[in-house]
Design a protein around this motif. Structure first.
Motif, mmCIF file in Angstrom:
data_model
loop_
_atom_site.group_PDB
_atom_site.id
_atom_site.type_symbol
_atom_site.label_atom_id
_atom_site.label_comp_id
_atom_site.label_asym_id
_atom_site.label_seq_id
_atom_site.Cartn_x
_atom_site.Cartn_y
_atom_site.Cartn_z
ATOM 1 N N ASN A 28 0.866 -1.187 0.000
ATOM 2 C CA ASN A 28 0.000 0.000 0.000
ATOM 3 C C ASN A 28 0.900 1.233 0.000
ATOM 4 O O ASN A 28 2.127 1.134 0.206
ATOM 5 C CB ASN A 28 -0.927 -0.008 1.222
ATOM 6 C CG ASN A 28 -2.048 1.017 1.105
ATOM 7 O OD1 ASN A 28 -2.437 1.403 0.001
ATOM 8 N ND2 ASN A 28 -2.571 1.466 2.219
ATOM 9 N N ALA A 29 0.289 2.372 -0.230
ATOM 10 C CA ALA A 29 1.033 3.635 -0.182
ATOM 11 C C ALA A 29 0.062 4.739 0.196
ATOM 12 O O ALA A 29 -1.136 4.659 -0.106
ATOM 13 C CB ALA A 29 1.674 3.924 -1.535
ATOM 14 N N ALA A 32 1.986 11.598 2.582
ATOM 15 C CA ALA A 32 2.414 12.123 3.882
ATOM 16 C C ALA A 32 3.184 13.422 3.680
ATOM 17 O O ALA A 32 3.936 13.578 2.714
ATOM 18 C CB ALA A 32 3.292 11.112 4.611
ATOM 19 N N GLY A 83 -6.196 9.152 -0.209
ATOM 20 C CA GLY A 83 -7.490 8.511 0.056
ATOM 21 C C GLY A 83 -7.296 7.153 0.699
ATOM 22 O O GLY A 83 -6.183 6.619 0.723
ATOM 23 N N LEU A 153 -6.032 19.760 1.212
ATOM 24 C CA LEU A 153 -6.157 18.438 0.589
ATOM 25 C C LEU A 153 -6.250 17.315 1.623
ATOM 26 O O LEU A 153 -6.902 16.303 1.409
ATOM 27 C CB LEU A 153 -4.933 18.208 -0.308
ATOM 28 C CG LEU A 153 -4.980 17.076 -1.317
ATOM 29 C CD1 LEU A 153 -6.148 17.245 -2.275
ATOM 30 C CD2 LEU A 153 -3.667 17.009 -2.080
HETATM 31 C C1 LIG Z 1 -1.236 16.388 1.555
HETATM 32 C C2 LIG Z 1 -1.475 15.266 2.535
HETATM 33 C C3 LIG Z 1 -0.580 15.069 3.573
HETATM 34 C C4 LIG Z 1 -0.775 14.016 4.490
HETATM 35 N N1 LIG Z 1 0.156 13.821 5.465
HETATM 36 C C5 LIG Z 1 0.029 12.753 6.288
HETATM 37 C C6 LIG Z 1 1.056 12.462 7.233
HETATM 38 O O1 LIG Z 1 2.095 13.137 7.295
HETATM 39 N N2 LIG Z 1 0.872 11.411 8.067
HETATM 40 C C7 LIG Z 1 -0.246 10.625 8.010
HETATM 41 O O2 LIG Z 1 -0.362 9.666 8.797
HETATM 42 N N3 LIG Z 1 -1.233 10.859 7.108
HETATM 43 C C8 LIG Z 1 -1.113 11.897 6.243
HETATM 44 N N4 LIG Z 1 -2.074 12.143 5.308
HETATM 45 C C9 LIG Z 1 -3.303 11.337 5.310
HETATM 46 C C10 LIG Z 1 -3.185 9.989 4.579
HETATM 47 O O3 LIG Z 1 -2.552 10.104 3.328
HETATM 48 C C11 LIG Z 1 -4.598 9.408 4.356
HETATM 49 O O4 LIG Z 1 -5.293 9.308 5.572
HETATM 50 C C12 LIG Z 1 -4.616 8.069 3.638
HETATM 51 O O5 LIG Z 1 -5.954 7.777 3.313
HETATM 52 C C13 LIG Z 1 -4.050 6.915 4.449
HETATM 53 O O6 LIG Z 1 -4.049 5.805 3.585
HETATM 54 P P1 LIG Z 1 -4.158 4.273 4.036
HETATM 55 O O7 LIG Z 1 -5.331 4.147 4.965
HETATM 56 O O8 LIG Z 1 -4.339 3.537 2.724
HETATM 57 O O9 LIG Z 1 -2.880 3.923 4.713
HETATM 58 C C14 LIG Z 1 -1.900 13.170 4.375
HETATM 59 C C15 LIG Z 1 -2.803 13.367 3.315
HETATM 60 C C16 LIG Z 1 -2.583 14.392 2.388
HETATM 61 C C17 LIG Z 1 -3.549 14.563 1.251
#
Ligand SMILES: Cc1cc2nc3c(=O)[nH]c(=O)nc-3n(C[C@H](O)[C@H](O)[C@H](O)COP(=O)(O)O)c2cc1C
Length: 165
Positions: A28-29, A32, A83, A153
Motif C-alpha cells: 500500500n502507499a 504524507a 485517500g 487536501l
Molecule cells: C497532503 C497530505 C498530507 C498528508 N500527510 C500525512 C502524514 O504526514 N501522516 C499521516 O499519517 N497521514 C497523512 N495524510 C493522510 C493519509 O494520506 C490518508 O489518511 C490516507 O488515506 C491513508 O491511507 P491508508 O489508509 O491507505 O494507509 C496526508 C494526506 C494528504 C492529502
C-alpha cells in the motif's frame, strides 16, 4: 475546526510524499507531509503516521517504508494516495519493489528506502524512525511539491485545535 491554526502550520515548510509499505505479499502507499531527516550518521528519516491508517499495520509487519518525493505538478497523485485503501491505489501508477520490498514510484523527483528502527508515540500519531538504506535522485531539475501549496487536501483544517493548550 481551525483554519487559522492550519494556516499557521502551513508556514512550516514540508514537502508532499508518497510513503510505500509492504508485508506478506500485500502493498500500500499513502500521502504524507510529516517526513523529515533527523540524523546524519546513521542516516535517519522520521515519518509521523496516524496508526489508524491501513498502511500502519503493513509498516509494523514489514518493518520498512519508502519515501517518494512528489513533483510540483503531481497534486492529483497526492490526492489519490491521500485517500483510503478501498481500492488498490498502486494499480494507478508505474512502480516496482525496492530492496526492502516497499513500493517505489517510477515518476517522482527522488526516493528513499528506510528500514524501521523504532517507533515513538506522538499524540494521535506515531513517529516511525527509519534508517535510510537506499535512495535515488531521479529528476534533479524538478521542483518538489510543497505542502503549503496543496491547500486543505488532507482535511487538516478540521483536525487542528482552535487554540493552543
Ligand atoms: C497532503 C497530505 C498530507 C498528508 N500527510 C500525512 C502524514 O504526514 N501522516 C499521516 O499519517 N497521514 C497523512 N495524510 C493522510 C493519509 O494520506 C490518508 O489518511 C490516507 O488515506 C491513508 O491511507 P491508508 O489508509 O491507505 O494507509 C496526508 C494526506 C494528504 C492529502
Amino acid at each position: 475546526m481551525s483554519l487559522a491554526m492550519a494556516e499557521l502550520f502551513r508556514r512550516l515548510s514540508c514537502g508532499v510524499y508518497v510513503v510505500g509499505v509492504a508485508a506478506g505479499g500485500q502493498r500500500n502507499a499513502f500521502t504524507a507531509a510529516w517526513v523529515m531527516p533527523v540524523s546524519f550518521r546513521p542516516l535517519l528519516l522520521a515519518l509521523s503516521i496516524n496508526p489508524n491508517h491501513s498502511s500502519y499495520a503493513l509498516l509494523q509487519e514489514g518493518r520498512a517504508f519508502s519515501v517518494n518525493v512528489l513533483r510540483a505538478d503531481q497534486r492529483e497523485l497526492a490526492a489519490w494516495f491521500g485517500g483510503p485503501q478501498q481500492r488498490d491505489k498502486l494499480a494507478a501508477v508505474p512502480w516496482h519493489s525496492g530492496p526492502t520490498g516497499a513500493p517505489l514510484l517510477e515518476d517522482v523527483v527522488a526516493r528513499f528506502e528506510c528500514l524501521l528502527e523504532r517507533e515513538c508515540p506522538a499524540g494521535d500519531h506515531v513517529l516511525a524512525i527509519g534508517r535510510v538504506v537506499d535512495g535515488a535522485l531521479l529528476q534533479a531539475d524538478a521542483v518538489p511539491l510543497a505542502y503549503r501549496d496543496v491547500g486543505n487536501l488532507d482535511g487538516a483544517e478540521a483536525l487542528f485545535p482552535d487554540r493552543f493548550s
